[in-house]
Design a protein around this motif. Structure first.
Motif, PDB file in Angstrom:
ATOM      1  N   PHE A   1      37.402  39.549  36.397  1.00 30.25           N
ATOM      2  CA  PHE A   1      37.397  38.092  36.572  1.00 30.25           C
ATOM      3  C   PHE A   1      37.837  37.662  37.968  1.00 30.25           C
ATOM      4  O   PHE A   1      37.467  36.594  38.436  1.00 30.25           O
ATOM      5  CB  PHE A   1      38.278  37.436  35.513  1.00 30.25           C
ATOM      6  CG  PHE A   1      38.152  35.931  35.464  1.00 30.25           C
ATOM      7  CD1 PHE A   1      36.908  35.313  35.339  1.00 30.25           C
ATOM      8  CD2 PHE A   1      39.280  35.110  35.564  1.00 30.25           C
ATOM      9  CE1 PHE A   1      36.784  33.931  35.297  1.00 30.25           C
ATOM     10  CE2 PHE A   1      39.163  33.722  35.522  1.00 30.25           C
ATOM     11  CZ  PHE A   1      37.916  33.137  35.393  1.00 30.25           C
ATOM     12  N   ARG A   2      38.618  38.510  38.647  1.00 31.52           N
ATOM     13  CA  ARG A   2      39.226  38.082  39.911  1.00 31.52           C
ATOM     14  C   ARG A   2      38.231  37.512  40.934  1.00 31.52           C
ATOM     15  O   ARG A   2      38.463  36.425  41.468  1.00 31.52           O
ATOM     16  CB  ARG A   2      40.056  39.197  40.540  1.00 31.52           C
ATOM     17  CG  ARG A   2      40.885  38.728  41.743  1.00 31.52           C
ATOM     18  CD  ARG A   2      41.786  39.805  42.302  1.00 31.52           C
ATOM     19  NE  ARG A   2      42.619  40.438  41.294  1.00 31.52           N
ATOM     20  CZ  ARG A   2      43.748  39.897  40.830  1.00 31.52           C
ATOM     21  NH1 ARG A   2      44.183  38.753  41.295  1.00 31.52           N
ATOM     22  NH2 ARG A   2      44.451  40.524  39.911  1.00 31.52           N
ATOM     23  N   PRO A   3      37.106  38.195  41.198  1.00 34.24           N
ATOM     24  CA  PRO A   3      36.196  37.601  42.206  1.00 34.24           C
ATOM     25  C   PRO A   3      35.694  36.221  41.801  1.00 34.24           C
ATOM     26  O   PRO A   3      35.469  35.366  42.662  1.00 34.24           O
ATOM     27  CB  PRO A   3      35.045  38.603  42.291  1.00 34.24           C
ATOM     28  CG  PRO A   3      35.221  39.578  41.183  1.00 34.24           C
ATOM     29  CD  PRO A   3      36.633  39.507  40.723  1.00 34.24           C
ATOM     30  N   TYR A   4      35.526  36.004  40.499  1.00 36.63           N
ATOM     31  CA  TYR A   4      35.036  34.700  40.038  1.00 36.63           C
ATOM     32  C   TYR A   4      36.145  33.652  40.139  1.00 36.63           C
ATOM     33  O   TYR A   4      35.920  32.525  40.550  1.00 36.63           O
ATOM     34  CB  TYR A   4      34.511  34.811  38.592  1.00 36.63           C
ATOM     35  CG  TYR A   4      33.316  35.733  38.534  1.00 36.63           C
ATOM     36  CD1 TYR A   4      32.045  35.260  38.844  1.00 36.63           C
ATOM     37  CD2 TYR A   4      33.469  37.085  38.240  1.00 36.63           C
ATOM     38  CE1 TYR A   4      30.946  36.107  38.844  1.00 36.63           C
ATOM     39  CE2 TYR A   4      32.377  37.945  38.234  1.00 36.63           C
ATOM     40  CZ  TYR A   4      31.115  37.445  38.536  1.00 36.63           C
ATOM     41  OH  TYR A   4      30.030  38.279  38.542  1.00 36.63           O
ATOM     42  N   PHE A   5      37.349  34.067  39.791  1.00 38.82           N
ATOM     43  CA  PHE A   5      38.478  33.137  39.923  1.00 38.82           C
ATOM     44  C   PHE A   5      38.677  32.756  41.384  1.00 38.82           C
ATOM     45  O   PHE A   5      38.824  31.573  41.712  1.00 38.82           O
ATOM     46  CB  PHE A   5      39.767  33.766  39.374  1.00 38.82           C
ATOM     47  CG  PHE A   5      40.950  32.862  39.528  1.00 38.82           C
ATOM     48  CD1 PHE A   5      41.279  31.943  38.533  1.00 38.82           C
ATOM     49  CD2 PHE A   5      41.723  32.872  40.693  1.00 38.82           C
ATOM     50  CE1 PHE A   5      42.339  31.072  38.687  1.00 38.82           C
ATOM     51  CE2 PHE A   5      42.788  31.995  40.854  1.00 38.82           C
ATOM     52  CZ  PHE A   5      43.090  31.103  39.846  1.00 38.82           C
ATOM     53  N   ASP A   6      38.678  33.760  42.246  1.00 40.65           N
ATOM     54  CA  ASP A   6      39.002  33.518  43.656  1.00 40.65           C
ATOM     55  C   ASP A   6      38.011  32.572  44.327  1.00 40.65           C
ATOM     56  O   ASP A   6      38.351  31.902  45.284  1.00 40.65           O
ATOM     57  CB  ASP A   6      39.060  34.840  44.426  1.00 40.65           C
ATOM     58  CG  ASP A   6      40.327  35.617  44.093  1.00 40.65           C
ATOM     59  OD1 ASP A   6      41.231  35.038  43.457  1.00 40.65           O
ATOM     60  OD2 ASP A   6      40.404  36.807  44.453  1.00 40.65           O
ATOM     61  N   GLU A   7      36.767  32.545  43.831  1.00 39.95           N
ATOM     62  CA  GLU A   7      35.792  31.652  44.451  1.00 39.95           C
ATOM     63  C   GLU A   7      35.353  30.534  43.533  1.00 39.95           C
ATOM     64  O   GLU A   7      34.328  29.877  43.776  1.00 39.95           O
ATOM     65  CB  GLU A   7      34.572  32.472  44.934  1.00 39.95           C
ATOM     66  CG  GLU A   7      34.949  33.418  46.066  1.00 39.95           C
ATOM     67  CD  GLU A   7      33.745  34.014  46.759  1.00 39.95           C
ATOM     68  OE1 GLU A   7      32.675  33.392  46.774  1.00 39.95           O
ATOM     69  OE2 GLU A   7      33.903  35.131  47.301  1.00 39.95           O
TER      70      GLU A   7
ATOM     71  N   MET B   1      45.500  34.242  41.064  1.00 41.67           N
ATOM     72  CA  MET B   1      45.150  34.193  39.649  1.00 41.67           C
ATOM     73  C   MET B   1      46.382  34.383  38.758  1.00 41.67           C
ATOM     74  O   MET B   1      46.549  33.680  37.757  1.00 41.67           O
ATOM     75  CB  MET B   1      44.104  35.267  39.338  1.00 41.67           C
ATOM     76  CG  MET B   1      43.522  35.162  37.954  1.00 41.67           C
ATOM     77  SD  MET B   1      41.975  36.057  37.819  1.00 41.67           S
ATOM     78  CE  MET B   1      42.567  37.737  37.753  1.00 41.67           C
ATOM     79  N   GLU B   2      47.256  35.294  39.147  1.00 43.87           N
ATOM     80  CA  GLU B   2      48.443  35.544  38.325  1.00 43.87           C
ATOM     81  C   GLU B   2      49.334  34.298  38.248  1.00 43.87           C
ATOM     82  O   GLU B   2      49.882  33.979  37.192  1.00 43.87           O
ATOM     83  CB  GLU B   2      49.253  36.727  38.870  1.00 43.87           C
ATOM     84  CG  GLU B   2      48.638  38.087  38.564  1.00 43.87           C
ATOM     85  CD  GLU B   2      47.388  38.401  39.399  1.00 43.87           C
ATOM     86  OE1 GLU B   2      47.083  37.642  40.348  1.00 43.87           O
ATOM     87  OE2 GLU B   2      46.702  39.393  39.090  1.00 43.87           O
TER      88      GLU B   2
ATOM     89  N   SER C   1      44.037  32.218  30.272  1.00 48.47           N
ATOM     90  CA  SER C   1      44.432  33.580  29.903  1.00 48.47           C
ATOM     91  C   SER C   1      43.346  34.566  30.294  1.00 48.47           C
ATOM     92  O   SER C   1      42.169  34.383  30.008  1.00 48.47           O
ATOM     93  CB  SER C   1      44.785  33.702  28.415  1.00 48.47           C
ATOM     94  OG  SER C   1      43.873  33.011  27.613  1.00 48.47           O
ATOM     95  N   VAL C   2      43.768  35.596  30.969  1.00 46.73           N
ATOM     96  CA  VAL C   2      42.891  36.675  31.396  1.00 46.73           C
ATOM     97  C   VAL C   2      43.521  37.939  30.832  1.00 46.73           C
ATOM     98  O   VAL C   2      44.647  38.279  31.175  1.00 46.73           O
ATOM     99  CB  VAL C   2      42.835  36.772  32.938  1.00 46.73           C
ATOM    100  CG1 VAL C   2      41.920  37.911  33.372  1.00 46.73           C
ATOM    101  CG2 VAL C   2      42.372  35.454  33.545  1.00 46.73           C
ATOM    102  N   GLY C   3      42.816  38.608  29.936  1.00 43.87           N
ATOM    103  CA  GLY C   3      43.449  39.794  29.369  1.00 43.87           C
ATOM    104  C   GLY C   3      42.726  40.341  28.163  1.00 43.87           C
ATOM    105  O   GLY C   3      41.563  40.019  27.902  1.00 43.87           O
ATOM    106  N   SER C   4      43.440  41.168  27.434  1.00 41.21           N
ATOM    107  CA  SER C   4      42.906  41.778  26.223  1.00 41.21           C
ATOM    108  C   SER C   4      42.813  40.703  25.142  1.00 41.21           C
ATOM    109  O   SER C   4      43.441  39.649  25.256  1.00 41.21           O
ATOM    110  CB  SER C   4      43.855  42.883  25.768  1.00 41.21           C
ATOM    111  OG  SER C   4      45.088  42.306  25.382  1.00 41.21           O
ATOM    112  N   PRO C   5      42.039  40.975  24.085  1.00 39.91           N
ATOM    113  CA  PRO C   5      41.966  39.991  23.003  1.00 39.91           C
ATOM    114  C   PRO C   5      43.362  39.569  22.511  1.00 39.91           C
ATOM    115  O   PRO C   5      43.610  38.382  22.296  1.00 39.91           O
ATOM    116  CB  PRO C   5      41.194  40.740  21.905  1.00 39.91           C
ATOM    117  CG  PRO C   5      40.305  41.681  22.663  1.00 39.91           C
ATOM    118  CD  PRO C   5      41.099  42.097  23.866  1.00 39.91           C
ATOM    119  N   GLN C   6      44.267  40.534  22.398  1.00 38.90           N
ATOM    120  CA  GLN C   6      45.599  40.190  21.889  1.00 38.90           C
ATOM    121  C   GLN C   6      46.327  39.235  22.835  1.00 38.90           C
ATOM    122  O   GLN C   6      47.003  38.304  22.398  1.00 38.90           O
ATOM    123  CB  GLN C   6      46.427  41.468  21.676  1.00 38.90           C
ATOM    124  CG  GLN C   6      47.719  41.235  20.899  1.00 38.90           C
ATOM    125  CD  GLN C   6      47.473  40.569  19.541  1.00 38.90           C
ATOM    126  OE1 GLN C   6      46.616  40.999  18.767  1.00 38.90           O
ATOM    127  NE2 GLN C   6      48.204  39.486  19.233  1.00 38.90           N
TER     128      GLN C   6
END
Lengths: 395, 236
Positions: free
Chosen positions: A252-258, A268-269, A278-283
Motif C-alpha cells: 500500500f505504501r506507494p499508493y499512500f505516499d502519492e 503512513m505509520e 488501517s493497513v495490515g492483516s485481516p485481524q
C-alpha cells in the motif's frame, strides 16, 4: 450492521505501473467493483459526486441505476450527493426514479462539497454552502412527502403547485443520511428529521466528530424520534488488507505516499496512528474497526474506502475478496454480540419504512388524473386524493 | 476574576534552529526578566518552553492534514493554559522563519484570543528590524492575541548594546502588567461570544452549540425568508 464500500470516483495514475486509466476504463471498473462487492457478501455500495476532473461521477443516479439492474441485494447509495449545488427539485426526481428502478434498494447521503470553484458552475456561492444545504434539504424533504408543494426560499425560484414525479416508491421517501464531521447545524438537521448521520471517519482525529455524533444522538432524542441509542449512525473508514502486516504496508505504501488527498504529507505509520486508516492483516483491520464502536457507540453502517489513489482494478477486487471473506464475517459476529439490544441492528430498509408507514395495509400507489396542464388550479393530481375544488360547473 | 496568588503560566515559543541559538538566547533573556518582574510584584511564574525545532518532524503532517502529533499536542495544551506568551523567531529573507509562521498557522484560530504576547526576533542585519512590527504583529492580530507595545529585535550589533537590555526590561514589564490584568481570562468569561468561532476552534474547547441562530432554525425545518441574512441574494 451493514458493511460496504464507498468510492470517491477519482481517476488516479497508478504510481507503481505509471498507468492512468481512461474515463471509460475507470467507469467500467467501478461497475465491476460494485458487482463484486455483492459477490463477496457486502451490503452497500456508495458513489461520490464530483463535477471536475480527475473524477468521473457527475451523475450518480445513472451509475447506481445501472448497478441496481445487474445486482440482486446490494444497497446503492451516495457518498455524497451534493445538496448545495444541485437543485433539490432535480434531486427529488432523480432519486425517486432510482428508488423505483432499484425496487427500494437505495438510500442517499447528503453533503456540501468543499471545492469553491464548483459552486459558481451551478450558479451558487460556497459562502452560502451551509445555508444552501439546510434550505435545500428542507425542500427536498417536502417534495417527497407532499403531492403538491407551494414553497418559497432564499435560493431557488418559488414553487407554486409543484408535484415532483415520480412519487417515491410505495409513497415512502428514500432514507436520507446527512454527512458532516464539523458542522453542528448538519447534525441538528439530521436529528430534527430523524434521518441518519454519517461521519466520513477518514481524516480528522475522531474526537472532533465524536462530539457531533453525541450531539446528534442527543438531539434525535430531543425531537422525539427515539432514544439516542436508536439514532442511525454510519461511519466511513479506509483499509488495506494483506495476509501479513508487512505485506500490507509494502503493497500500500506507494499508493499512500502519492494519494491525492494525503500523499506527500504524513508518513503512513503516523496516519495510521492518528486516523482510522488501517493497513495490515485481516485481524489488524478487525481490531481497529472494532475501536470505532467503542468511540461512537453502536452504529448501523460501516463503509470502507478501497478503490482510490490509483489502485488497479485487480488489486481492488482482491481487497474486496479479503474484506468479504476474512474481515466482515468476523466484524458482523463480534459487533452483533456487543450490540446494545436497544440500538437498531441496521438502518431502515425500504421494507422497514413501508411497514412503519402502512403496517399490514397495502402501500399507496399514486395514479395520476388525466393531464390538466398544471397543478395550480386544484388539489392533488392523483386519483386517490380528496377532490378539493377539482372542477367548477361549466356552461 | 483573576486569582492573584496563583503562579503565572508563561509559554515561550522559540523558532531558533541552531544550538546555541541567538533567538532562543533572546527569548531566555526576556523570560528571566519576566520571571523577575513578576516576582517583584509578588507572583511566581512557571515557564514552559516550546522549542519549535523539536516539532519539525511533525510539521509536514500538521501542515498537510491538520493532524497534530504528540509534541504538537503538548505545545497546544501548554498554550491553551498560558497566561502569557513569548514568541521569538529568527528572520530569514526579510520574514519570520517558515517554521515560526507555520507553527502559528497550524494552531486553532481561537487558541490565543486575548492572550498577552511579547514578540521577539533576531537577525543578521538591522535591515530586518521592522519584521516584528510589520509581519509578526499582524499574525498575532489575526489570532486576536494581544502583543505588548514593545517589540524586541536583536541583530548582530544589538547584542553589545545596553539599549537592548532596556527594551527587554520594558517588554517584560508590559507582559507582566497584561498578565496581571487578567485580560485574557476576562475576555473568555465575559465577552467570548462576541468573537467569531467555529465548532472545535479552540483546541477542542470551543464546543458550545447555540441553537438560537437563524441557521439552527433553518436546520430544524425553519425558513430564512424573513431573516436578515448577509448572504441574501435578493438584497446583496
Amino acid at each position: 450492521m451493514q458493511f460496504g464500500i464507498m468510492s470517491v470516483s477519482d481517476i488516479t495514475r497508478d504510481p507503481v505501473s505509471g498507468y492512468t486509466p481512461s474515463e471509460a476504463e475507470r467507469i467500467d471498473a467501478i461497475v465491476k467493483i460494485a458487482k463484486h462487492a455483492e459477490e463477496v457478501g457486502l451490503d452497500v455500495f456508495a458513489i461520490g459526486e464530483h463535477h471536475n476532473p480527475p473524477f468521473f461521477s457527475s451523475s450518480p443516479t445513472t451509475l447506481l441505476a445501472h448497478i441496481a439492474a445487474i445486482t440482486e441485494r446490494l444497497i446503492l447509495t451516495t457518498s455524497t450527493t451534493l445538496i448545495t449545488t444541485n437543485d433539490p427539485v432535480r434531486l427529488a426526481e432523480e432519486y425517486a426514479m432510482l428508488q423505483h428502478l432499484s425496487k427500494g434498494r437505495m438510500d442517499l447521503m447528503l453533503g456540501r462539497g468543499n471545492t469553491a470553484p464548483v459552486y459558481p458552475w451551478f450558479g451558487q456561492d460556497i459562502r452560502q454552502g451551509l445555508h444552501l444545504a439546510l434550505e435545500n434539504y428542507n425542500l427536498l424533504h417536502r417534495l417527497w412527502r407532499e403531492d403538491v408543494v407551494d414553497w418559497e426560499g432564499k435560493f431557488r425560484t418559488s414553487l407554486q403547485g409543484f408535484t415532483s414525479t415520480p412519487r417515491p416508491l410505495d409513497d415512502v421517501p428514500p432514507f436520507v443520511w446527512h454527512g458532516s464531521i464539523r458542522t453542528p447545524e448538519i447534525a441538528e438537521q439530521a436529528a430534527y428529521y430523524g434521518n441518519g448521520y454519517f461521519a466520513n471517519n477518514i481524516f480528522w482525529p475522531k474526537e472532533h466528530y465524536r462530539r457531533l455524533i453525541d450531539y446528534y444522538r442527543k438531539r434525535f432524542e430531543h425531537y422525539g424520534h427515539g432514544t439516542g441509542k436508536q439514532a442511525i449512525v454510519g461511519l466511513g473508514g479506509q483499509a488495506f488488507i494483506a495476509k501479513s502486516s508487512q505485506e500490507a504496508h509494502a503493497q500500500f505504501r506507494p499508493y499512500f505516499d502519492e494519494a491525492p488527498v494525503y500523499g506527500n504529507g504524513p508518513a503512513m505509520e503516523d496516519f495510521e496512528e492518528m486516523t482510522p486508516l488501517s493497513v495490515g492483516s485481516p485481524q489488524e483491520v478487525i481490531d481497529k474497526t472494532l475501536t470505532f464502536r467503542e468511540a461512537f457507540g453502536d452504529y448501523q453502517r460501516q463503509l470502507f474506502l478501497m478503490d482510490h489513489a490509483g489502485l488497479p482494478l485487480k488489486t481492488v477486487l482482491e481487497q474486496l475478496d479479503l474484506l468479504g471473506e476474512h474481515v466482515v464475517p468476523v466484524l458482523r459476529k463480534e459487533l452483533e454480540a456487543k450490540r446494545d439490544p436497544e440500538a437498531p441492528a441496521n438502518p431502515p430498509s425500504h421494507a422497514d419504512l413501508v411497514k412503519a408507514k402502512y403496517g399490514d395495509d397495502e402501500p399507496r400507489q399514486p395514479r395520476p388524473n388525466a393531464n390538466r396542464g398544471d397543478n395550480v388550479t386544484g388539489g392533488s393530481p392523483y386519483q386517490d386524493s380528496e377532490a378539493e375544488v377539482s372542477a367548477y360547473p361549466t356552461l | 476574576m483573576t486569582d492573584t496568588t496563583e503562579a503565572f503560566r508563561l509559554v515561550v515559543v522559540s523558532a531558533g534552529v541552531s544550538d546555541p541559538s541567538s533567538t532562543r538566547m533572546l527569548a531566555d533573556r526576556l523570560t528571566s526578566r519576566v520571571v523577575a518582574a513578576a516576582k517583584e510584584r509578588g507572583r511566581e511564574t512557571t515557564v514552559t518552553v516550546v522549542d519549535l525545532r523539536e516539532l519539525l518532524p511533525e510539521l509536514p503532517t500538521a501542515l498537510s492534514s491538520q493532524l497534530l502529533g504528540p509534541r504538537f499536542q503538548r505545545a497546544v495544551d501548554a498554550l491553551s493554559e498560558a497566561d502569557g506568551v513569548i514568541a521569538a523567531a529568527p528572520v530569514y529573507k526579510a520574514g519570520a522563519s517558515g517554521l515560526f509562521t507555520s507553527f502559528f498557522q497550524v494552531l486553532d484560530n481561537d487558541l490565543l484570543i486575548g492572550r498577552p504576547v511579547a514578540l521577539a526576533a533576531t537577525a543578521g542585519t538591522a535591515r530586518h528590524a521592522l519584521v516584528v512590527d510589520e509581519e509578526m504583529r499582524s499574525l498575532f492580530a489575526y489570532l486576536r492575541a494581544l502583543p505588548v507595545p514593545t517589540s524586541l529585535f536583536a541583530s548582530t550589533e544589538d547584542w553589545a548594546d545596553d539599549a537592548l537590555n532596556g527594551r527587554l526590561d520594558r517588554a517584560a514589564h508590559e507582559l507582566v502588567l497584561l498578565m496581571e490584568s487578567g485580560f485574557a481570562r476576562a475576555v473568555r468569561n465575559e465577552s467570548w461570544k462576541r468573537y467569531q468561532h467555529t465548532f472545535g476552534s479552540d483546541a477542542g474547547r470551543e464546543l458550545g452549540i447555540d441553537t438560537d441562530t437563524d441557521l439552527m432554525r433553518l436546520a430544524a425545518g425553519g425558513s430564512l425568508v424573513d431573516s436578515e441574512d448577509p448572504f441574501d441574494p435578493r438584497t446583496a
